[in-house]
Scaffold this motif. Structure first.
Motif, PDB file in Angstrom:
ATOM      1  N   ALA A   1       0.862  -1.173   0.018  1.00 34.91           N
ATOM      2  CA  ALA A   1       0.043   0.056  -0.235  1.00 34.91           C
ATOM      3  C   ALA A   1       0.761   1.377  -0.123  1.00 34.91           C
ATOM      4  O   ALA A   1       0.430   2.137  -0.456  1.00 34.91           O
ATOM      5  N   ALA A   2       2.134   1.261   0.580  1.00 34.69           N
ATOM      6  CA  ALA A   2       2.915   2.337   0.685  1.00 34.69           C
ATOM      7  C   ALA A   2       3.703   2.610  -0.808  1.00 34.69           C
ATOM      8  O   ALA A   2       3.746   3.580  -1.242  1.00 34.69           O
ATOM      9  N   VAL A   3       3.807   1.544  -1.271  1.00 35.22           N
ATOM     10  CA  VAL A   3       4.916   1.514  -2.376  1.00 35.22           C
ATOM     11  C   VAL A   3       3.856   1.863  -3.638  1.00 35.22           C
ATOM     12  O   VAL A   3       4.456   2.447  -4.712  1.00 35.22           O
ATOM     13  N   ALA A   4       2.822   1.287  -3.815  1.00 36.40           N
ATOM     14  CA  ALA A   4       2.146   1.284  -5.108  1.00 36.40           C
ATOM     15  C   ALA A   4       0.463   2.115  -4.552  1.00 36.40           C
ATOM     16  O   ALA A   4      -0.355   1.330  -4.525  1.00 36.40           O
ATOM     17  N   PRO A   5       0.732   3.245  -3.916  1.00 35.87           N
ATOM     18  CA  PRO A   5      -0.844   3.513  -3.364  1.00 35.87           C
ATOM     19  C   PRO A   5      -1.629   3.817  -4.480  1.00 35.87           C
ATOM     20  O   PRO A   5      -3.165   3.982  -4.202  1.00 35.87           O
ATOM     21  N   GLU A   6      -1.314   4.112  -5.565  1.00 40.31           N
ATOM     22  CA  GLU A   6      -2.595   4.300  -6.706  1.00 40.31           C
ATOM     23  C   GLU A   6      -3.107   2.966  -7.034  1.00 40.31           C
ATOM     24  O   GLU A   6      -4.061   3.127  -7.721  1.00 40.31           O
ATOM     25  N   HIS A   7      -2.461   1.949  -6.689  1.00 36.86           N
ATOM     26  CA  HIS A   7      -3.159   0.689  -7.337  1.00 36.86           C
ATOM     27  C   HIS A   7      -3.724  -0.171  -6.248  1.00 36.86           C
ATOM     28  O   HIS A   7      -4.445  -1.058  -6.624  1.00 36.86           O
ATOM     29  N   VAL A   8      -3.478   0.020  -4.974  1.00 42.19           N
ATOM     30  CA  VAL A   8      -3.975  -0.804  -3.755  1.00 42.19           C
ATOM     31  C   VAL A   8      -5.111  -0.243  -3.083  1.00 42.19           C
ATOM     32  O   VAL A   8      -4.734   1.204  -2.671  1.00 42.19           O
ATOM     33  N   GLU A   9      -6.241  -0.837  -3.346  1.00 41.87           N
ATOM     34  CA  GLU A   9      -7.463  -0.120  -2.761  1.00 41.87           C
ATOM     35  C   GLU A   9      -7.847  -0.336  -1.166  1.00 41.87           C
ATOM     36  O   GLU A   9      -8.708   0.098  -0.690  1.00 41.87           O
ATOM     37  N   GLY A  10      -7.090  -1.366  -0.724  1.00 40.53           N
ATOM     38  CA  GLY A  10      -7.432  -1.736   0.596  1.00 40.53           C
ATOM     39  C   GLY A  10      -6.419  -2.609   0.918  1.00 40.53           C
ATOM     40  O   GLY A  10      -5.760  -3.708   0.186  1.00 40.53           O
ATOM     41  N   VAL A  11      -6.293  -2.715   2.516  1.00 39.93           N
ATOM     42  CA  VAL A  11      -5.355  -3.797   2.957  1.00 39.93           C
ATOM     43  C   VAL A  11      -5.908  -4.592   4.079  1.00 39.93           C
ATOM     44  O   VAL A  11      -6.630  -3.926   5.048  1.00 39.93           O
ATOM     45  N   LEU A  12      -6.101  -6.028   3.983  1.00 41.92           N
ATOM     46  CA  LEU A  12      -6.201  -6.889   5.279  1.00 41.92           C
ATOM     47  C   LEU A  12      -4.958  -7.360   5.969  1.00 41.92           C
ATOM     48  O   LEU A  12      -4.190  -8.013   4.913  1.00 41.92           O
ATOM     49  N   ILE A  13      -4.664  -7.167   6.925  1.00 45.47           N
ATOM     50  CA  ILE A  13      -3.738  -7.928   7.952  1.00 45.47           C
ATOM     51  C   ILE A  13      -4.084  -8.497   9.081  1.00 45.47           C
ATOM     52  O   ILE A  13      -5.141  -8.012   9.713  1.00 45.47           O
ATOM     53  N   VAL A  14      -3.628  -9.638   9.172  1.00 41.75           N
ATOM     54  CA  VAL A  14      -3.922 -10.940  10.202  1.00 41.75           C
ATOM     55  C   VAL A  14      -2.833 -11.217  10.896  1.00 41.75           C
ATOM     56  O   VAL A  14      -1.886 -11.731  10.165  1.00 41.75           O
ATOM     57  N   ALA A  15      -2.934 -10.967  12.070  1.00 41.08           N
ATOM     58  CA  ALA A  15      -1.889 -11.324  13.061  1.00 41.08           C
ATOM     59  C   ALA A  15      -0.387 -10.725  12.348  1.00 41.08           C
ATOM     60  O   ALA A  15       0.655 -11.539  12.501  1.00 41.08           O
ATOM     61  N   SER A  16      -0.435  -9.558  12.291  1.00 35.15           N
ATOM     62  CA  SER A  16       1.037  -8.972  11.759  1.00 35.15           C
ATOM     63  C   SER A  16       1.967  -8.544  12.741  1.00 35.15           C
ATOM     64  O   SER A  16       1.471  -8.147  13.842  1.00 35.15           O
ATOM     65  N   PHE A  17       3.344  -8.793  12.136  1.00 42.83           N
ATOM     66  CA  PHE A  17       4.230  -8.068  13.043  1.00 42.83           C
ATOM     67  C   PHE A  17       4.013  -6.657  13.073  1.00 42.83           C
ATOM     68  O   PHE A  17       3.828  -5.984  12.083  1.00 42.83           O
ATOM     69  N   ALA A  18       4.675  -6.183  14.087  1.00 40.57           N
ATOM     70  CA  ALA A  18       4.793  -4.648  14.197  1.00 40.57           C
ATOM     71  C   ALA A  18       6.481  -4.291  13.856  1.00 40.57           C
ATOM     72  O   ALA A  18       7.189  -5.222  13.710  1.00 40.57           O
ATOM     73  N   PRO A  19       6.703  -3.027  13.600  1.00 38.68           N
ATOM     74  CA  PRO A  19       8.488  -2.949  13.183  1.00 38.68           C
ATOM     75  C   PRO A  19       9.247  -3.365  14.511  1.00 38.68           C
ATOM     76  O   PRO A  19       8.833  -3.533  15.657  1.00 38.68           O
ATOM     77  N   PHE A  20      10.280  -3.793  14.159  1.00 41.59           N
ATOM     78  CA  PHE A  20      11.121  -4.622  15.083  1.00 41.59           C
ATOM     79  C   PHE A  20      11.661  -3.265  16.125  1.00 41.59           C
ATOM     80  O   PHE A  20      11.949  -3.648  17.503  1.00 41.59           O
ATOM     81  N   ASP A  21      11.785  -2.259  15.644  1.00 39.98           N
ATOM     82  CA  ASP A  21      12.118  -1.031  16.637  1.00 39.98           C
ATOM     83  C   ASP A  21      10.941  -0.079  16.963  1.00 39.98           C
ATOM     84  O   ASP A  21      11.233   0.995  17.285  1.00 39.98           O
ATOM     85  N   ALA A  22       9.716  -0.633  17.030  1.00 36.42           N
ATOM     86  CA  ALA A  22       8.382   0.087  17.335  1.00 36.42           C
ATOM     87  C   ALA A  22       8.732   0.552  18.914  1.00 36.42           C
ATOM     88  O   ALA A  22       9.012  -0.291  19.882  1.00 36.42           O
ATOM     89  N   ASP A  23       8.511   1.959  18.808  1.00 37.07           N
ATOM     90  CA  ASP A  23       8.843   2.562  20.132  1.00 37.07           C
ATOM     91  C   ASP A  23       7.598   2.218  21.290  1.00 37.07           C
ATOM     92  O   ASP A  23       6.592   2.190  20.943  1.00 37.07           O
ATOM     93  N   GLY A  24       8.235   1.768  22.267  1.00 35.82           N
ATOM     94  CA  GLY A  24       7.220   1.466  23.404  1.00 35.82           C
ATOM     95  C   GLY A  24       6.846  -0.108  23.454  1.00 35.82           C
ATOM     96  O   GLY A  24       6.024  -0.594  24.322  1.00 35.82           O
ATOM     97  N   LEU A  25       7.189  -0.974  22.443  1.00 39.78           N
ATOM     98  CA  LEU A  25       6.860  -2.157  22.389  1.00 39.78           C
ATOM     99  C   LEU A  25       8.068  -3.419  22.807  1.00 39.78           C
ATOM    100  O   LEU A  25       9.106  -3.205  22.069  1.00 39.78           O
ATOM    101  N   ASP A  26       7.547  -4.043  23.742  1.00 43.85           N
ATOM    102  CA  ASP A  26       8.359  -5.252  23.879  1.00 43.85           C
ATOM    103  C   ASP A  26       8.167  -6.202  23.051  1.00 43.85           C
ATOM    104  O   ASP A  26       7.223  -7.042  22.906  1.00 43.85           O
ATOM    105  N   TYR A  27       9.121  -6.361  21.912  1.00 43.56           N
ATOM    106  CA  TYR A  27       8.861  -6.975  20.713  1.00 43.56           C
ATOM    107  C   TYR A  27       8.485  -8.766  20.942  1.00 43.56           C
ATOM    108  O   TYR A  27       7.725  -9.224  20.283  1.00 43.56           O
ATOM    109  N   VAL A  28       9.179  -9.103  21.885  1.00 37.98           N
ATOM    110  CA  VAL A  28       9.220 -10.573  21.980  1.00 37.98           C
ATOM    111  C   VAL A  28       8.418 -11.079  23.193  1.00 37.98           C
ATOM    112  O   VAL A  28       8.129 -12.247  23.548  1.00 37.98           O
ATOM    113  N   ASP A  29       7.766 -10.257  24.144  1.00 36.14           N
ATOM    114  CA  ASP A  29       7.148 -10.417  25.301  1.00 36.14           C
ATOM    115  C   ASP A  29       5.838 -11.198  24.600  1.00 36.14           C
ATOM    116  O   ASP A  29       4.966 -10.624  23.774  1.00 36.14           O
TER     117      ASP A  29
END
Length: 306
Positions: free
Chosen positions: A106-134
């Protein structure tokens, strides 16, 4: 399965399933995975009238490796594939490690992607305030502990985990990956989904572990895009019992994706949340799409059709 030759000479393996017309969905698989269609996962989408394009990320199956690929690099490969297939507008679905790649589409081709469904997705590894492996099971804690330790450490843990799943029965996988599977997920694995999962993983790992090594490195490195770049509607689903990707990842993404509508389900894990229900989840996304998607020009997907 067909191969698409990318401009840099690499091959991208793909497959297409579903009716001969109707809106197109690009499906981003998990880690490990491949283009091999899983009926227990894709069936609810194709039965809802969607044409589903699957593919193998670089290094899985017969897709050429792409050393140092980022999450955004994979999305760029997929945008070229969809253009090759004559698809002007489509939706994207990402499950597990496929979630970040769906967001990247959706970020790379916004003119082509009409919607996004994410299921049980990872967050960024450096996500601020998130204990990634907890809240993760022991196998995933060990896997993500290799971040920053160099390629040999990544290859060692991936080799161990690949040996635990490659060529094994669903029951064997359930035993070897027990820390990642609450009872609700173990029940799904030992039912029909288990054979589908084994087929797609075995194909993905049939030549080497390169895809998995590249995935783990890409997930724990900068993704190559900003979440603020995503303007398409996002439907986010996460199960409270998930021990592969804890629900805190879904909660973090909910707070940082301005267009997201979140569905956090108390009785689901990582597998039970997705198997047999993606078609229903896509219908919720379709209600928010900015405009109806046109049918794909007839004949453009024929070479990959089954």
């Amino acid at each position: 399965m067909p191969l698409f030759r990318l401009p840099d000479g690499r091959d991208l393996e793909y497959e297409v399933r579903g009716p001969g017309s109707g809106p197109v969905v690009l499906f981003h698989h998990g880690m490990p995975g491949s283009a091999v269609p899983m009926d227990t996962v894709l069936g609810s989408m194709t039965q809802s009238g969607y044409q589903v394009v699957t593919y193998s990320r670089a290094g899985y199956g017969t897709s050429s490796p792409n050393a140092g690929r980022t999450v955004a690099d994979t999305a760029a490969d997929c945008a070229l594939l969809l253009a090759h297939l004559g698809v002007a507008h489509h939706r994207v679905v990402g499950w597990s490690a496929g979630g970040p790649h769906a967001l990247a589409s959706a970020a790379v081709a916004p003119e082509h992607v009409e919607g996004v469904l994410i299921v049980a997705s990872f967050a960024p590894f450096d996500a601020d305030g998130l204990d990634y492996v907890d809240g993760m099971g022991a196998q995933n804690v060990a896997q993500f502990a290799t971040a920053g330790q160099g390629e040999p450490a990544v290859r060692e843990i991936v080799g161990q985990m690949a040996a635990a799943v490659r060529g094994n029965t669903p029951a064997d996988v359930g035993t070897s990956m027990a820390s990642l599977l609450p009872p609700v997920d173990l029940a799904v694995l030992t039912a029909g989904y288990g054979a589908d999962n084994a087929a797609t993983m075995d194909h993905g790992l049939s030549r080497s572990d390169e895809g998995w090594v590249a995935d783990l490195t890409a997930l724990t490195s900068p993704w190559g895009f900003d979440l603020d770049d995503i303007t398409a509607p996002v439907e986010l689903w996460h199960g409270a019992l998930d021990q592969m990707v804890p629900v805190t990842h879904g909660q973090w993404l909910t707070a940082h994706l301005p267009t997201a509508v979140a569905h956090l389900t108390p009785g689901d894990g990582h597998l039970s949340l997705a198997v047999g229900s993606l078609g229903e989840k896509l219908r919720a996304l379709s209600a928010r799409a900015p405009r109806p998607l046109p049918d794909v020009p007839k004949g453009r997907l024929a070479d990959g059709w089954t």
